[in-house]
Structures are given as structure tokens and as C-alpha cells.
Write a protein that holds these residues in place. Structure first.
Motif, PDB file in Angstrom:
ATOM      1  N   ARG A  15       0.834  -1.210   0.000  1.00 46.55           N
ATOM      2  CA  ARG A  15       0.000   0.000   0.000  1.00 46.55           C
ATOM      3  C   ARG A  15       0.870   1.261   0.000  1.00 46.55           C
ATOM      4  O   ARG A  15       0.512   2.258  -0.619  1.00 46.55           O
ATOM      5  CB  ARG A  15      -0.978  -0.023   1.184  1.00 46.55           C
ATOM      6  CG  ARG A  15      -2.049  -1.088   1.009  1.00 46.55           C
ATOM      7  CD  ARG A  15      -3.210  -0.947   1.991  1.00 46.55           C
ATOM      8  NE  ARG A  15      -4.163  -2.029   1.741  1.00 46.55           N
ATOM      9  CZ  ARG A  15      -4.290  -3.111   2.493  1.00 46.55           C
ATOM     10  NH1 ARG A  15      -3.546  -3.252   3.576  1.00 46.55           N
ATOM     11  NH2 ARG A  15      -5.158  -4.044   2.182  1.00 46.55           N
ATOM     12  N   SER A  70      -7.550   0.795   4.351  1.00 43.63           N
ATOM     13  CA  SER A  70      -7.888  -0.167   3.304  1.00 43.63           C
ATOM     14  C   SER A  70      -7.717  -1.574   3.839  1.00 43.63           C
ATOM     15  O   SER A  70      -6.897  -1.810   4.734  1.00 43.63           O
ATOM     16  CB  SER A  70      -6.996   0.061   2.074  1.00 43.63           C
ATOM     17  OG  SER A  70      -7.436  -0.729   0.985  1.00 43.63           O
ATOM     18  N   MET A 180      -5.311  -1.931  -2.699  1.00 40.74           N
ATOM     19  CA  MET A 180      -5.961  -0.640  -2.469  1.00 40.74           C
ATOM     20  C   MET A 180      -6.410  -0.081  -3.817  1.00 40.74           C
ATOM     21  O   MET A 180      -5.579   0.108  -4.705  1.00 40.74           O
ATOM     22  CB  MET A 180      -4.996   0.336  -1.776  1.00 40.74           C
ATOM     23  CG  MET A 180      -5.677   1.574  -1.239  1.00 40.74           C
ATOM     24  SD  MET A 180      -4.735   2.413   0.068  1.00 40.74           S
ATOM     25  CE  MET A 180      -3.268   2.942  -0.808  1.00 40.74           C
TER      26      MET A 180
END
Length: 197
Positions: A15, A70, A180
Motif C-alpha cells: 500500500r 484499506s 488498495m
């Protein structure tokens, strides 16, 4: 007027790599929440709840900041209530990939963006579908040895050698599979007056 402070509420390196694509300043704060299922009936419910809780946990501590949470839950076709987690061991990774062999696996990836001071909260779930080809035990063992995907839901990394395990991939945004949904995140951040690009 100062630009809002952005915080990624995640310890995931993937991420962080996705956020770095945007060329914007942000901080990382890892939320300390219980990520175990709590009666969630569908992968969408679990992913959505965890993304929301991650963002909420950090947003209450930093009310001025825009906080991004997320979470992703994997599941096999026909079984959205049986969640495929991170294997953590080689043995479990082998079992997961054997179970995924010649099957369709779905990924429910939730995004939750909060800014406490303005009361802004938006949470959504995006989906991605992967069809695994028929995998031999030798291929599975070699893949795990080379890639070490022990902290990845479903026991693979699509952004590198994991691509070799698939027959087909489909979805609106490949970053959904990576953890994500960046197209949706960009839309939300633009709505909050963050310039991208």
C-alpha cells in the motif's frame, strides 16, 4: 491555507508503494485494531468493516488529517463467507495455492477515507477476479521458494512472479488486486481538493 495532512493507516509495504505512485506527501501510522472476523457473513462485510475501523482509529487521533484505511479479503467462487487469509507459513501457502488451483478467486478490497474535523467519511468495496491455472505441486513449491508470499492473502504477489500462476484476470482497476483501489482513492482525494496529478 495549509494543505491537509494525509495519513495512510496501514503497515503494508504494497500500500505504501501504491501511495508513492501519486507523488504526494503522506505519513504512515499503523492502526492497532483486531482484524479477526466478528460474525461477518460476507468477504465484502469484513473488508469494509476493517478498512473503516483502521481509518476511524487514526482519524480520531488526528482530526485535521485525511486518513486512508484499506483492507482486502480473498474468497473462492461460491464461498464468499469463507475467507482466505495470509498463510504465514510455507505449509499453509502450499495448501492455499493447491486449493486455488484451477479455481476462480475473488478479492474484495475496501477503501475508507475519513476526516474527523469536517465529518467526511466515505467507504466502498471494489472487486477483482483471478482465474488460477492448474498448478502442480512442483510449481507451487518453486513459486513459494522464490517469492515468499507468506504475508499475502491467497499466497501470491500479482505485481511480480505471481502473474505466472494465472489464466485470466479481470476487474476495473488492477490495484484493487494489489490491496488498495487507487482509481477510487484518486477520485476521493480530488473531491477533497488534493491535486492529483
Amino acid at each position: 491555507m495549509n494543505k491537509p495532512h494525509l495519513i495512510l493507516a496501514s503497515g503494508s509495504q504494497t500500500r505504501k508503494d501504491l501511495m508513492n505512485r501519486l507523488h504526494i506527501d503522506y505519513d504512515v501510522i499503523v492502526p492497532n485494531i483486531d482484524e479477526s472476523p466478528q460474525g461477518d457473513q460476507h468477504a465484502d462485510d469484513l473488508a469494509q468493516r476493517l478498512a473503516f475501523e483502521k481509518a476511524q482509529h487514526i482519524a480520531t487521533q488526528y482530526p485535521q488529517a485525511i486518513v486512508i484505511g484499506s483492507d482486502q479479503v480473498a474468497w473462492r467462487e461460491g464461498a464468499p463467507d469463507i475467507f482466505i487469509g495470509k498463510p504465514l507459513t510455507v505449509e499453509k501457502a502450499i495448501q492455499q495455492l493447491q486449493a486455488n488451483s484451477d479455481k476462480i478467486v475473488y478479492f474484495s478490497t475496501a477503501l475508507s477515507v475519513h476526516q474527523s474535523i469536517t465529518g467526511f467519511k466515505k467507504t466502498l468495496v471494489e472487486h477483482y477476479k483471478v482465474k488460477f491455472r492448474k498448478l502442480s505441486l512442483v510449481e507451487i513449491e518453486r513459486y513459494i521458494r522464490l517469492e515468499q508470499p507468506l504475508h499475502c492473502a491467497g499466497s501470491f504477489k500479482c505485481e511480480s512472479l505471481g502473474i505466472s500462476l494465472f489464466e485470466e484476470m479481470s476487474g476495473k482497476d488492477q490495484t484493487t488486486l494489489m490491496g488498495m483501489p487507487m482509481i477510487q482513492l484518486c477520485n476521493i482525494l480530488r473531491s477533497l481538493n488534493i491535486q492529483i496529478p
